[in-house]
Each structure stands twice: as structure tokens, then as C-alpha cells.
Scaffold this motif. Structure first.
Motif, PDB file in Angstrom:
ATOM      1  N   LEU A 184       1.036  -1.319   0.267  1.00 14.44           N
ATOM      2  CA  LEU A 184       0.122  -0.286  -0.094  1.00 14.44           C
ATOM      3  C   LEU A 184       0.831   1.251   0.029  1.00 14.44           C
ATOM      4  CD1 LEU A 184      -2.571  -0.908   2.697  1.00 14.44           C
ATOM      5  CD2 LEU A 184      -2.674  -1.175   0.224  1.00 14.44           C
ATOM      6  N   VAL A 185       1.979   1.050   0.719  1.00 11.23           N
ATOM      7  CA  VAL A 185       2.955   2.349   0.810  1.00 11.23           C
ATOM      8  C   VAL A 185       4.269   1.723   0.403  1.00 11.23           C
ATOM      9  CG1 VAL A 185       1.447   3.471   2.492  1.00 11.23           C
ATOM     10  CG2 VAL A 185       3.336   1.975   3.304  1.00 11.23           C
ATOM     11  N   PRO A 186       5.184   2.883   0.065  1.00 12.16           N
ATOM     12  CA  PRO A 186       6.603   2.475  -0.206  1.00 12.16           C
ATOM     13  C   PRO A 186       7.287   2.000   1.169  1.00 12.16           C
ATOM     14  CG  PRO A 186       6.101   4.560  -1.171  1.00 12.16           C
ATOM     15  CD  PRO A 186       4.697   4.127  -0.561  1.00 12.16           C
ATOM     16  N   ALA A 187       8.374   1.194   1.236  1.00 11.47           N
ATOM     17  CA  ALA A 187       8.914   0.878   2.247  1.00 11.47           C
ATOM     18  C   ALA A 187       9.237   1.913   3.165  1.00 11.47           C
ATOM     19  CB  ALA A 187      10.292   0.036   1.759  1.00 11.47           C
ATOM     20  N   ALA A 188       9.825   3.081   2.869  1.00 11.47           N
ATOM     21  CA  ALA A 188      10.271   4.309   3.858  1.00 11.47           C
ATOM     22  C   ALA A 188       9.023   4.618   4.567  1.00 11.47           C
ATOM     23  CB  ALA A 188      10.952   5.141   3.125  1.00 11.47           C
ATOM     24  N   VAL A 189       7.680   4.638   3.716  1.00  8.21           N
ATOM     25  CA  VAL A 189       6.701   5.014   4.626  1.00  8.21           C
ATOM     26  C   VAL A 189       6.302   4.004   5.753  1.00  8.21           C
ATOM     27  CG1 VAL A 189       4.304   5.868   4.057  1.00  8.21           C
ATOM     28  CG2 VAL A 189       5.944   6.667   2.717  1.00  8.21           C
ATOM     29  N   LYS A 190       6.254   2.793   5.010  1.00 15.13           N
ATOM     30  CA  LYS A 190       5.739   1.762   6.277  1.00 15.13           C
ATOM     31  C   LYS A 190       6.785   1.760   7.363  1.00 15.13           C
ATOM     32  CE  LYS A 190       5.870  -3.229   6.753  1.00 15.13           C
ATOM     33  NZ  LYS A 190       6.424  -4.595   6.416  1.00 15.13           N
ATOM     34  N   SER A 191       7.848   1.844   7.208  1.00 14.17           N
ATOM     35  CA  SER A 191       8.809   1.970   8.514  1.00 14.17           C
ATOM     36  C   SER A 191       8.403   3.347   9.517  1.00 14.17           C
ATOM     37  CB  SER A 191      10.361   2.055   7.960  1.00 14.17           C
ATOM     38  OG  SER A 191      10.666   1.084   7.440  1.00 14.17           O
ATOM     39  N   ALA A 192       8.167   4.406   8.684  1.00 13.10           N
ATOM     40  CA  ALA A 192       7.927   5.682   9.443  1.00 13.10           C
ATOM     41  C   ALA A 192       6.590   5.543   9.950  1.00 13.10           C
ATOM     42  CB  ALA A 192       7.636   6.796   8.354  1.00 13.10           C
ATOM     43  N   LEU A 193       5.670   4.777   9.560  1.00 13.04           N
ATOM     44  CA  LEU A 193       4.076   4.421  10.075  1.00 13.04           C
ATOM     45  C   LEU A 193       4.335   3.817  11.345  1.00 13.04           C
ATOM     46  CD1 LEU A 193       2.144   3.987   6.927  1.00 13.04           C
ATOM     47  CD2 LEU A 193       1.546   5.596   8.623  1.00 13.04           C
ATOM     48  N   ILE A 194       5.296   2.752  11.292  1.00 17.75           N
ATOM     49  CA  ILE A 194       5.423   1.735  12.378  1.00 17.75           C
ATOM     50  C   ILE A 194       6.153   2.830  13.658  1.00 17.75           C
ATOM     51  CG2 ILE A 194       6.755  -0.089  13.154  1.00 17.75           C
ATOM     52  CD1 ILE A 194       6.343  -1.469  10.022  1.00 17.75           C
ATOM     53  N   GLU A 195       7.016   3.155  13.167  1.00 25.11           N
ATOM     54  CA  GLU A 195       7.748   4.334  14.232  1.00 25.11           C
ATOM     55  C   GLU A 195       6.848   5.314  15.055  1.00 25.11           C
ATOM     56  OE1 GLU A 195      10.712   4.203  15.944  1.00 25.11           O
ATOM     57  OE2 GLU A 195      10.653   2.257  14.898  1.00 25.11           O
ATOM     58  N   LYS A 196       5.864   5.665  14.019  1.00 24.26           N
ATOM     59  CA  LYS A 196       5.122   7.008  14.380  1.00 24.26           C
ATOM     60  C   LYS A 196       3.930   6.466  15.481  1.00 24.26           C
ATOM     61  CE  LYS A 196       4.991  10.897  12.940  1.00 24.26           C
ATOM     62  NZ  LYS A 196       5.678  11.840  13.610  1.00 24.26           N
ATOM     63  N   PHE A 197       3.299   5.056  15.194  1.00 23.77           N
ATOM     64  CA  PHE A 197       2.184   4.613  15.917  1.00 23.77           C
ATOM     65  C   PHE A 197       3.039   3.904  17.150  1.00 23.77           C
ATOM     66  CE2 PHE A 197      -0.245   5.080  11.879  1.00 23.77           C
ATOM     67  CZ  PHE A 197      -1.235   6.012  12.603  1.00 23.77           C
ATOM     68  N   LYS A 198       4.244   3.550  17.102  1.00 23.50           N
ATOM     69  CA  LYS A 198       4.846   3.160  18.340  1.00 23.50           C
ATOM     70  C   LYS A 198       4.818   4.383  19.267  1.00 23.50           C
ATOM     71  CE  LYS A 198       8.439  -0.036  16.826  1.00 23.50           C
ATOM     72  NZ  LYS A 198       9.819  -0.312  16.531  1.00 23.50           N
ATOM     73  N   GLU A 199       5.301   5.484  18.805  1.00 24.39           N
ATOM     74  CA  GLU A 199       5.432   6.846  19.678  1.00 24.39           C
ATOM     75  C   GLU A 199       4.031   7.109  20.435  1.00 24.39           C
ATOM     76  OE1 GLU A 199       6.979   9.793  17.054  1.00 24.39           O
ATOM     77  OE2 GLU A 199       8.706   8.830  16.543  1.00 24.39           O
ATOM     78  N   LYS A 200       2.910   7.047  19.729  1.00 21.23           N
ATOM     79  CA  LYS A 200       1.732   7.354  19.925  1.00 21.23           C
ATOM     80  C   LYS A 200       1.076   6.457  20.964  1.00 21.23           C
ATOM     81  CE  LYS A 200       0.206  10.294  16.327  1.00 21.23           C
ATOM     82  NZ  LYS A 200      -0.164  11.369  16.971  1.00 21.23           N
ATOM     83  N   ASN A 201       1.598   5.287  20.870  1.00 21.27           N
ATOM     84  CA  ASN A 201       1.032   4.216  21.993  1.00 21.27           C
ATOM     85  C   ASN A 201       1.847   4.127  23.150  1.00 21.27           C
ATOM     86  OD1 ASN A 201      -1.075   3.657  20.331  1.00 21.27           O
ATOM     87  ND2 ASN A 201      -0.098   2.099  19.079  1.00 21.27           N
TER      88      ASN A 201
END
Length: 162
Positions: A145-162
Motif C-alpha cells: 500500500l505504501v513504499p518501504a520508507a513510509v511503512k517504516s515511518a508509520l510503524i515508528e510513528k504509531f509506536k510513539e503514539k501508543n
């Protein structure tokens, strides 16, 4: 003459659908600017500098695409950049009404600016940034659904939020 096209959007986050439209658009013009902006109606997950960086990381090195940001009216930005072409993606009929209204308003403001509507490849016709964010928030897989760099950033961003 260099035919420059502008592909504007919030790109929060940049999806494979956005990438598809950008790569198919740059084949039609000498160069393309992916122009990242804000939308007062949306609360972004990524800052503008983060979005710009993620887009740059998502692009192949050998394409004539640059990534910039802008504030204000799109038509003023396009004119300042020396472009008369704006690229907008249309996934479904539901996008058409809004995009048509914006294109007509832009034409009213600057008659020299032309809007070109591009449909994504069929495999991305359902894809929205909002859906990607929700899938990632709920721990779903965003592969494809997203490029690899975006996937990694999404994982990191939601780690921060949780």
C-alpha cells in the motif's frame, strides 16, 4: 521549453497510489514537482518536512521529480514555478465532484493553469491515505500500500503514539 507539471497534495502519508500517478505523470512532461501542502480540514500524522523526506526516499533515483512544499494558493505557486499544469488524481466518482470544483476555481483565479486528472492504476484505485493510517494504527499490514520508507515511518510513528 521545459514542460513542468505540479502534483500537489497533503500526501499524509505518501501511498503507492500517489507514487503510481507521479511516475506515470513524469513520463508525459519534462519534469514534475510533488508539492506538499497542508489542509486546514485535516490533522496530519507527519509534519511537512517528514512528508517531503518520505516522498524523496520513495522515489527512484533516475526520475526527474523534485519534492517541495508550499503555502497559499496552488495557482500562485504553479505560476511562481513557471508551470501551467496541475496533476490531480481521481480514484472514483466521489473524488470527481471535489476535484472538478477545485479545478474550476483554479481556472477562475488563473485561466492559464490547466488541471489534468489522472486515474491511478487499477490496483490502487481503492487506496487512500486515511485508510492507510487507520490500518497502521490498528496494527494491520500496509505492505503493497505504501513504499518501504513510509511503512517504516508509520510503524515508528504509531509506536510513539501508543
Amino acid at each position: 521549453m521545459n514542460r513542468l507539471a505540479i502534483y500537489p497534495g497533503t500526501f499524509d502519508p505518501f501511498t503507492n497510489g500517489h507514487l503510481d500517478i507521479a511516475l506515470r505523470s513524469v513520463r508525459l512532461f519534462d519534469s514534475l514537482v510533488i508539492a506538499v501542502t497542508t489542509n486546514a480540514k485535516k490533522t496530519p500524522l507527519f509534519s511537512v518536512p517528514e512528508r517531503k523526506e518520505l516522498i524523496k526516499k520513495s522515489l527512484p533515483e533516475d526520475v526527474n521529480i523534485s519534492v517541495e512544499s508550499f503555502d497559499g494558493l496552488l495557482v500562485d505557486y504553479a505560476e511562481k514555478r513557471g508551470s501551467i499544469i496541475v496533476i490531480r488524481g481521481l480514484r472514483a466518482v466521489s473524488d470527481f465532484e471535489y476535484e472538478l470544483q477545485m479545478a474550476l476555481l483554479n481556472r477562475r483565479l488563473k485561466p492559464s493553469i490547466e488541471t489534468i486528472f489522472k486515474m491511478p492504476s487499477e490496483e490502487y484505485s481503492f487506496l487512500t491515505s486515511s485508510a492507510v493510517k487507520e490500518i497502521a494504527l490498528l496494527g494491520g499490514c500496509v505492505d503493497g500500500l505504501v513504499p518501504a520508507a513510509v511503512k517504516s515511518a508509520l510503524i515508528e510513528k504509531f509506536k510513539e503514539k501508543n
